[in-house]
Write a protein that holds these residues in place. Structure first.
Motif, mmCIF file in Angstrom:
data_model
loop_
_atom_site.group_PDB
_atom_site.id
_atom_site.type_symbol
_atom_site.label_atom_id
_atom_site.label_comp_id
_atom_site.label_asym_id
_atom_site.label_seq_id
_atom_site.Cartn_x
_atom_site.Cartn_y
_atom_site.Cartn_z
ATOM 1 N N LEU A 103 0.833 -1.201 0.000
ATOM 2 C CA LEU A 103 0.000 0.000 0.000
ATOM 3 C C LEU A 103 0.870 1.255 0.000
ATOM 4 C CD1 LEU A 103 -2.918 1.117 0.236
ATOM 5 C CD2 LEU A 103 -2.587 1.118 2.719
ATOM 6 N N GLY A 104 1.987 1.219 0.708
ATOM 7 C CA GLY A 104 2.867 2.383 0.758
ATOM 8 C C GLY A 104 3.578 2.677 -0.537
ATOM 9 N N GLN A 105 3.500 1.768 -1.537
ATOM 10 C CA GLN A 105 4.144 1.988 -2.833
ATOM 11 C C GLN A 105 3.204 2.621 -3.856
ATOM 12 O OE1 GLN A 105 5.587 -1.905 -3.921
ATOM 13 N NE2 GLN A 105 7.183 -1.908 -2.353
ATOM 14 N N VAL A 106 1.962 2.850 -3.467
ATOM 15 C CA VAL A 106 0.981 3.377 -4.423
ATOM 16 C C VAL A 106 1.214 4.864 -4.692
ATOM 17 C CG1 VAL A 106 -1.478 3.805 -4.821
ATOM 18 C CG2 VAL A 106 -0.727 1.651 -3.787
ATOM 19 N N CYS A 107 1.299 5.652 -3.635
ATOM 20 C CA CYS A 107 1.503 7.093 -3.787
ATOM 21 C C CYS A 107 2.066 7.642 -2.486
ATOM 22 C CB CYS A 107 0.201 7.802 -4.157
ATOM 23 S SG CYS A 107 -1.081 7.713 -2.882
ATOM 24 N N ARG A 108 2.491 8.884 -2.519
ATOM 25 C CA ARG A 108 3.082 9.499 -1.329
ATOM 26 C C ARG A 108 2.093 9.582 -0.179
ATOM 27 N NH1 ARG A 108 6.558 14.630 -3.740
ATOM 28 N NH2 ARG A 108 8.021 13.396 -5.012
ATOM 29 N N ARG A 109 0.883 9.889 -0.507
ATOM 30 C CA ARG A 109 -0.120 10.064 0.546
ATOM 31 C C ARG A 109 -0.393 8.746 1.273
ATOM 32 N NH1 ARG A 109 -5.763 13.448 -0.289
ATOM 33 N NH2 ARG A 109 -6.323 13.619 1.937
ATOM 34 N N LEU A 110 -0.487 7.663 0.495
ATOM 35 C CA LEU A 110 -0.700 6.357 1.109
ATOM 36 C C LEU A 110 0.559 5.865 1.809
ATOM 37 C CD1 LEU A 110 -2.917 4.476 -1.490
ATOM 38 C CD2 LEU A 110 -3.550 5.211 0.806
ATOM 39 N N ARG A 111 1.708 6.252 1.306
ATOM 40 C CA ARG A 111 2.936 5.865 1.989
ATOM 41 C C ARG A 111 3.002 6.510 3.372
ATOM 42 N NH1 ARG A 111 8.532 7.446 -0.737
ATOM 43 N NH2 ARG A 111 7.792 9.515 -0.111
ATOM 44 N N PHE A 112 2.612 7.773 3.441
ATOM 45 C CA PHE A 112 2.594 8.457 4.736
ATOM 46 C C PHE A 112 1.574 7.812 5.662
ATOM 47 C CE2 PHE A 112 0.645 11.687 7.465
ATOM 48 C CZ PHE A 112 1.753 12.084 8.201
ATOM 49 N N LEU A 113 0.394 7.501 5.117
ATOM 50 C CA LEU A 113 -0.668 6.914 5.934
ATOM 51 C C LEU A 113 -0.261 5.522 6.438
ATOM 52 C CD1 LEU A 113 -3.671 7.226 6.903
ATOM 53 C CD2 LEU A 113 -4.295 5.920 4.866
ATOM 54 N N SER A 114 0.316 4.705 5.556
ATOM 55 C CA SER A 114 0.637 3.326 5.918
ATOM 56 C C SER A 114 1.874 3.221 6.799
ATOM 57 C CB SER A 114 0.845 2.481 4.654
ATOM 58 O OG SER A 114 1.953 2.969 3.906
ATOM 59 N N SER A 115 2.577 4.330 7.026
ATOM 60 C CA SER A 115 3.768 4.305 7.877
ATOM 61 C C SER A 115 3.479 4.755 9.307
ATOM 62 C CB SER A 115 4.860 5.204 7.277
ATOM 63 O OG SER A 115 5.253 4.742 6.005
ATOM 64 N N ARG A 116 2.237 5.037 9.592
ATOM 65 C CA ARG A 116 1.893 5.523 10.917
ATOM 66 C C ARG A 116 2.181 4.455 11.970
ATOM 67 N NH1 ARG A 116 -2.006 9.702 10.644
ATOM 68 N NH2 ARG A 116 -2.079 9.594 12.923
ATOM 69 N N ASP A 117 2.741 4.871 13.099
ATOM 70 C CA ASP A 117 3.067 3.934 14.177
ATOM 71 C C ASP A 117 1.840 3.187 14.676
ATOM 72 O OD1 ASP A 117 5.681 4.641 14.009
ATOM 73 O OD2 ASP A 117 5.749 5.780 15.894
ATOM 74 N N LEU A 118 0.681 3.838 14.607
ATOM 75 C CA LEU A 118 -0.544 3.222 15.092
ATOM 76 C C LEU A 118 -0.850 1.919 14.371
ATOM 77 C CD1 LEU A 118 -3.024 3.572 16.952
ATOM 78 C CD2 LEU A 118 -4.142 4.760 15.059
ATOM 79 N N LEU A 119 -0.534 1.850 13.068
ATOM 80 C CA LEU A 119 -0.805 0.656 12.275
ATOM 81 C C LEU A 119 0.195 -0.453 12.546
ATOM 82 C CD1 LEU A 119 -1.680 2.313 8.849
ATOM 83 C CD2 LEU A 119 -3.252 1.429 10.574
ATOM 84 N N TRP A 120 1.445 -0.082 12.834
ATOM 85 C CA TRP A 120 2.499 -1.081 12.981
ATOM 86 C C TRP A 120 2.666 -1.575 14.407
ATOM 87 C CZ3 TRP A 120 4.906 -3.254 8.896
ATOM 88 C CH2 TRP A 120 4.745 -2.618 7.660
ATOM 89 N N ARG A 121 2.035 -0.879 15.340
ATOM 90 C CA ARG A 121 2.219 -1.245 16.746
ATOM 91 C C ARG A 121 1.701 -2.660 17.032
ATOM 92 N NH1 ARG A 121 3.308 2.492 20.520
ATOM 93 N NH2 ARG A 121 2.541 4.092 19.078
#
Length: 418
Positions: A53-71
């Motif tokens: 998902l983070g490879q689609v566009c900059r906006r999704l890359r920023f969204l998919s890198s949030r600590d909340l998702l990876w915690r």
């Protein structure tokens, strides 16, 4: 001359007016959703899907890198900086990056190199604290700085802490202080960032182990005693309790609650080598285990929480104890496959364990959720060499230093996740 009624080009009009830019495509309906809902949708994705998902566009890359998702993902990984209770021990590092390093370690993708050698026929102890590696060499403790690019250590020590007349047996680093026990029976306390130091006579024989928490020092010795020492103002070096263990003390650790401490002894008598003592009275609280064989000495103990601790020693087993459930039997155990004594043990406070054995200088990585060893790291040195010290984890990678006895001294290897 063009035909009558035919349209004329802009150039024919004599102007150079550029064509109007095409209208931008309408925004995706996805972005009309509130951010909280987008994060909720992404929370159902696994590691691979989040990466794509983070490879689609900059906006999704920023969204998919949030600590909340990876915690959530990180709490199930090895050495990701989260304890079993969910405490974040590495808050300044992106959680996504920690998951990446954890996966590298699980699959054995790491860099390996020798970073330090010396010619001393001695077995050192060592600790990693931030950007410095502290290791004992004879009667001194030396601090080596890690290179900024992570390629190894500086060749020359940044600081040398002395005070013992004989070899340093073991030391601990707590709150910018070094507390060490030596073969001369003394305990020495150094303040790392200053000139303050204290030295006092502690035992009649060598001090095999020490621990330091909350202004109190506990020490164990070959003289078959464990002692509690005060560091409060006006009482520095005063012995508060002397515990007669009736056996040589090889390891010691203070409970995180500062209410008790555990000793690991040589198991040459008829009592358990693992015993827990009360800080206030110095009285025995409980014994751990009932099935130790004679000579199954405990060489290292490590508290994860006030009720969970790890032990290892001569009988080649790693044991995981939960004092809340039972003191007679451990809840899990792992056996060293090559029947080697285990000298040292560390944990990331969650799923990962690292143990150092006496044969070939082997360090093994274990996942508590599995029964078999996860990774094996050795120094590829000669037969009979020993892993003398084991580092804890740094914030971005698990670093292991493997020490081995050579004809001309010792060597060290550093391994880092990349």
């Amino acid at each position: 001359m063009g035909r009558k009624g035919s349209p004329r080009s802009p150039q024919a009009e004599g102007g150079s007016r550029a064509a109007s830019p095409p209208s931008s495509p309408p925004l995706s309906p996805l972005w009309a959703l509130p951010e909280e809902l987008l994060l909720l949708i992404c929370s159902y994705l696994d590691v691979q899907a989040l990466g794509r998902l983070g490879q689609v566009c900059r906006r999704l890359r920023f969204l998919s890198s949030r600590d909340l998702l990876w915690r959530r993902i990180a709490r199930g990984c090895l050495n990701s900086g989260f304890t079993q209770l969910g405490t974040d021990l590495a808050a300044g590092i992106p959680v996504k990056e920690r998951v990446k390093v954890s996966r590298n370690w699980r699959h054995g993708r790491c860099r390996r190199e020798t970073v330090l050698k010396w010619k001393r026929n001695l077995m050192p102890w060592m600790e990693l604290d931030g950007e410095y590696l502290y290791l004992s060499q004879a009667e001194n403790i030396q601090a080596y700085q890690l290179c900024p690019d992570g390629t190894g250590l500086q060749r020359h020590p940044q600081a040398i802490f002395s005070g013992h007349q004989e070899d340093v047996c073991r030391f601990v680093l707590v709150n910018s202080h070094i507390v060490s026990g030596g073969g001369d029976g003394n305990i020495v306390l150094h303040k790392i960032h200053g000139s303050y130091s204290v030295k006092f006579s502690a035992h009649e024989q060598e001090v095999n182990c020490v621990d330091f928490q909350g202004g109190l020092i506990v020490s164990g010795s070959r003289d078959r005693t464990a002692k509690v020492w005060s560091l409060s103002a006006g009482r520095v070096g005063q012995c508060l309790h002397t515990v007669q263990t009736e056996d040589r003390v090889w390891s010691i650790a203070i409970s995180p609650l500062l209410s008790s401490f555990v000793t690991g002894t040589a198991c040459c008598g008829h009592t358990s080598p693992l015993r827990i003592w009360d800080f206030e009275s110095g009285q025995l609280l409980t014994c751990l285990g009932t099935d130790f064989h004679r000579g199954a000495g405990v060489l290292d103990v490590f508290y994860e929480t006030p009720s969970l601790l790890l032990s290892c020693g001569y009988d080649t087993y790693i044991r995981y104890w939960d004092i809340r459930t039972s003191t007679r039997k451990c809840v899990r155990e792992w056996e060293e496959p090559h029947d080697s004594a285990l000298y040292c043990i560390r944990s990331d406070g969650n799923h990962m364990i690292a143990s150092g054995s006496s044969y070939y200088g082997v360090v093994r990585l274990w996942d508590k959720r599995q029964t078999r060893c996860l990774q094996v790291r050795d120094t590829f040195l000669d037969r009979g060499q020993e892993a003398a010290g084991l580092l804890g984890c740094s914030l971005t990678a698990w670093c292991l230093c493997l020490f081995g006895r050579r004809d001309r001294g010792f060597g060290a290897s550093l391994q880092q996740g990349t």
